[in-house]
Design an enzyme around this catalytic site. Sequence first.
Site, mmCIF file in Angstrom:
data_model
loop_
_atom_site.group_PDB
_atom_site.id
_atom_site.type_symbol
_atom_site.label_atom_id
_atom_site.label_comp_id
_atom_site.label_asym_id
_atom_site.label_seq_id
_atom_site.Cartn_x
_atom_site.Cartn_y
_atom_site.Cartn_z
ATOM 1 N N GLU A 107 -66.319 -85.196 -5.385
ATOM 2 C CA GLU A 107 -64.696 -85.405 -4.662
ATOM 3 C C GLU A 107 -64.481 -85.489 -3.553
ATOM 4 O O GLU A 107 -63.640 -84.789 -3.481
ATOM 5 C CB GLU A 107 -63.898 -85.485 -6.105
ATOM 6 C CG GLU A 107 -64.598 -86.255 -7.178
ATOM 7 C CD GLU A 107 -63.823 -85.398 -8.758
ATOM 8 O OE1 GLU A 107 -62.390 -84.705 -8.296
ATOM 9 O OE2 GLU A 107 -63.410 -85.814 -9.686
ATOM 10 N N PRO A 108 -65.231 -85.296 -3.052
ATOM 11 C CA PRO A 108 -65.201 -85.035 -1.404
ATOM 12 C C PRO A 108 -63.517 -85.683 -0.731
ATOM 13 O O PRO A 108 -63.430 -87.270 -0.652
ATOM 14 C CB PRO A 108 -65.911 -85.173 -0.266
ATOM 15 C CG PRO A 108 -66.656 -85.770 -0.882
ATOM 16 C CD PRO A 108 -66.103 -85.541 -2.940
ATOM 17 N N GLY A 109 -61.867 -85.028 -0.571
ATOM 18 C CA GLY A 109 -61.033 -85.888 0.533
ATOM 19 C C GLY A 109 -61.107 -85.389 1.888
ATOM 20 O O GLY A 109 -61.641 -85.958 2.776
ATOM 21 N N ARG A 145 -47.393 -80.469 6.412
ATOM 22 C CA ARG A 145 -48.566 -78.986 6.093
ATOM 23 C C ARG A 145 -47.908 -78.189 6.801
ATOM 24 O O ARG A 145 -48.073 -76.638 5.543
ATOM 25 C CB ARG A 145 -49.520 -79.339 6.174
ATOM 26 C CG ARG A 145 -50.676 -80.815 5.376
ATOM 27 C CD ARG A 145 -51.997 -81.188 5.560
ATOM 28 N NE ARG A 145 -52.713 -79.919 4.590
ATOM 29 C CZ ARG A 145 -53.443 -78.819 5.088
ATOM 30 N NH1 ARG A 145 -53.252 -78.799 6.672
ATOM 31 N NH2 ARG A 145 -53.541 -78.064 5.087
ATOM 32 N N CYS A 158 -33.285 -82.092 9.863
ATOM 33 C CA CYS A 158 -32.346 -81.181 10.098
ATOM 34 C C CYS A 158 -32.270 -80.368 9.109
ATOM 35 O O CYS A 158 -32.176 -79.566 8.019
ATOM 36 C CB CYS A 158 -31.218 -81.339 10.059
ATOM 37 S SG CYS A 158 -30.711 -82.613 10.460
ATOM 38 N N GLU A 159 -33.731 -79.267 9.101
ATOM 39 C CA GLU A 159 -33.314 -78.059 8.735
ATOM 40 C C GLU A 159 -34.707 -76.991 9.116
ATOM 41 O O GLU A 159 -36.451 -77.797 10.215
ATOM 42 C CB GLU A 159 -34.995 -78.205 7.594
ATOM 43 C CG GLU A 159 -34.901 -79.053 6.625
ATOM 44 C CD GLU A 159 -35.272 -78.954 4.663
ATOM 45 O OE1 GLU A 159 -35.628 -77.662 4.716
ATOM 46 O OE2 GLU A 159 -35.061 -79.780 4.819
ATOM 47 N N TYR A 170 -47.200 -75.326 3.033
ATOM 48 C CA TYR A 170 -48.293 -74.440 2.872
ATOM 49 C C TYR A 170 -47.988 -73.691 4.127
ATOM 50 O O TYR A 170 -49.052 -72.027 4.341
ATOM 51 C CB TYR A 170 -49.602 -75.214 2.725
ATOM 52 C CG TYR A 170 -49.957 -75.939 2.083
ATOM 53 C CD1 TYR A 170 -49.216 -76.493 1.142
ATOM 54 C CD2 TYR A 170 -49.842 -77.360 2.757
ATOM 55 C CE1 TYR A 170 -49.485 -77.431 0.221
ATOM 56 C CE2 TYR A 170 -49.988 -78.796 1.550
ATOM 57 C CZ TYR A 170 -49.696 -78.770 0.287
ATOM 58 O OH TYR A 170 -50.146 -79.200 -0.570
#
Length: 413
Positions: free
Chosen positions: A273-275, A312, A342-343, A316
């Site tokens: 099941e590669p993505g 990402r 605004c972060e 992460y």
Amino acid sequence: MTCLHYRDNTLFVEDVALSKVATKFDTPCYVYSRGAIETNWRAFDDALKSIPHRICYAVKANSNLSILNLLAELQSGFDIVSVGELERVLAAGGDASKIIFSGVGKKKDEIRHAIEKNIFCFNIESATEAARIQEIAQALNKKVNVSLRINPDIDAKTHAYISTGLSENKFGVASQDAISMCQHIAAMPSLNLIGIACHIGSQITDLAPFQVALDFLFVTYEELKQLGIQLKTINVGGGLGISYQQEQTPAIADYAKMLTQKTSQYPVEIIIEPGRAIIGNAGVLLTRVEYIKHGQHKNFAIVDAGMNDLMRPALYQAWQHILAVNLHAGKKTTYDIVGPVCESSDFLGKERDLALAEGDLLAIDSAGAYGFSMSSNYNTRPRSAEVLIEGDKMKLVRKREEIQELFSNELQF
Ligand code: LLP
């Protein structure tokens, strides 16, 4: 390997300059290489050709209809985790009989809908899910293929948020319960237990954990055989990593060789099941520098893509290469490449050495997987356009969202 290359100091995807894409479709914009997607998919297919195999592309990595359609044309199967993904695959011309339904939280309606569409198989993740599928299948007078997802308690040595095969993770059934659970499922009249599965995580850059998982699955296969349960499929999930920062990642061919060596000893079909390994390095996020700002301690390049477009780095602490679309002679300076959200977590890359001016275009590399599919409307920002490149042709495969669409479902009290 990236799908980007420079020609005369301008960055290209296939035969199209990214500056042309920006002029035509504006920024931020995801840009994909059709050739790279096909090459990656075929690399799996070719390398597994000596054994019965099924490639079920993980739709969550990138679910644009044009991308699903091109994979359907290659005869790919699909790994889905919701009825939304099921509908996307069917809308893109995918074959229901090649769909696997994974995920820990399948709702009754989703199960019913998938059974009615005659999908290939459900990957069951708990005893109660097995009972739920049994009940719905019986009511529909159908017998459905199922596979048991086992949690082998293997450390895939990847980011904690995308590690799924440890006993502390919510996925699969505990390995010590696997045999009894298979016996229990095999006795259910409306279920046809065809296999066992595991998926130990994503962005795995070493073959060793895959080998341990594969060995574990075949030990379980043998134990079940002794008990009179003959499985037809072994599903090893996805997870093969790509190179974001010059990491040494196993080639698709080496991964497939490992699978082939073991599996060829057994009369089974291997399912993968590669993505990310199919779409990750086949796409980039194109963005424009709006402002250059020199702070007291840092220089910032404020671009028009933010954490809502590419989550990402914020989620992460992922590192993705950032390249100037038009190389110019100016002196390189160290910048944090940040978005307009605004972060302070809204960054795409930190401490990058680039020669930049306001108005320049940048490409964030290897953004094809979990880029657009994880994007959001945070800060009421329309999601970006998506463009597919084939040779010297560029095709808009998703229009940029309009502001009005973003609140069209809201009702005023
Ligand atoms: N199969 C199952 C059951 C999965 O949960 C996943 C990914 C895959 C296959 C595909 O894994 P891949 O080959 O793409 O590694 N958003 C994260 C990645 C989350 C992966 C979730 N499951 C990221 O951006 O790194």
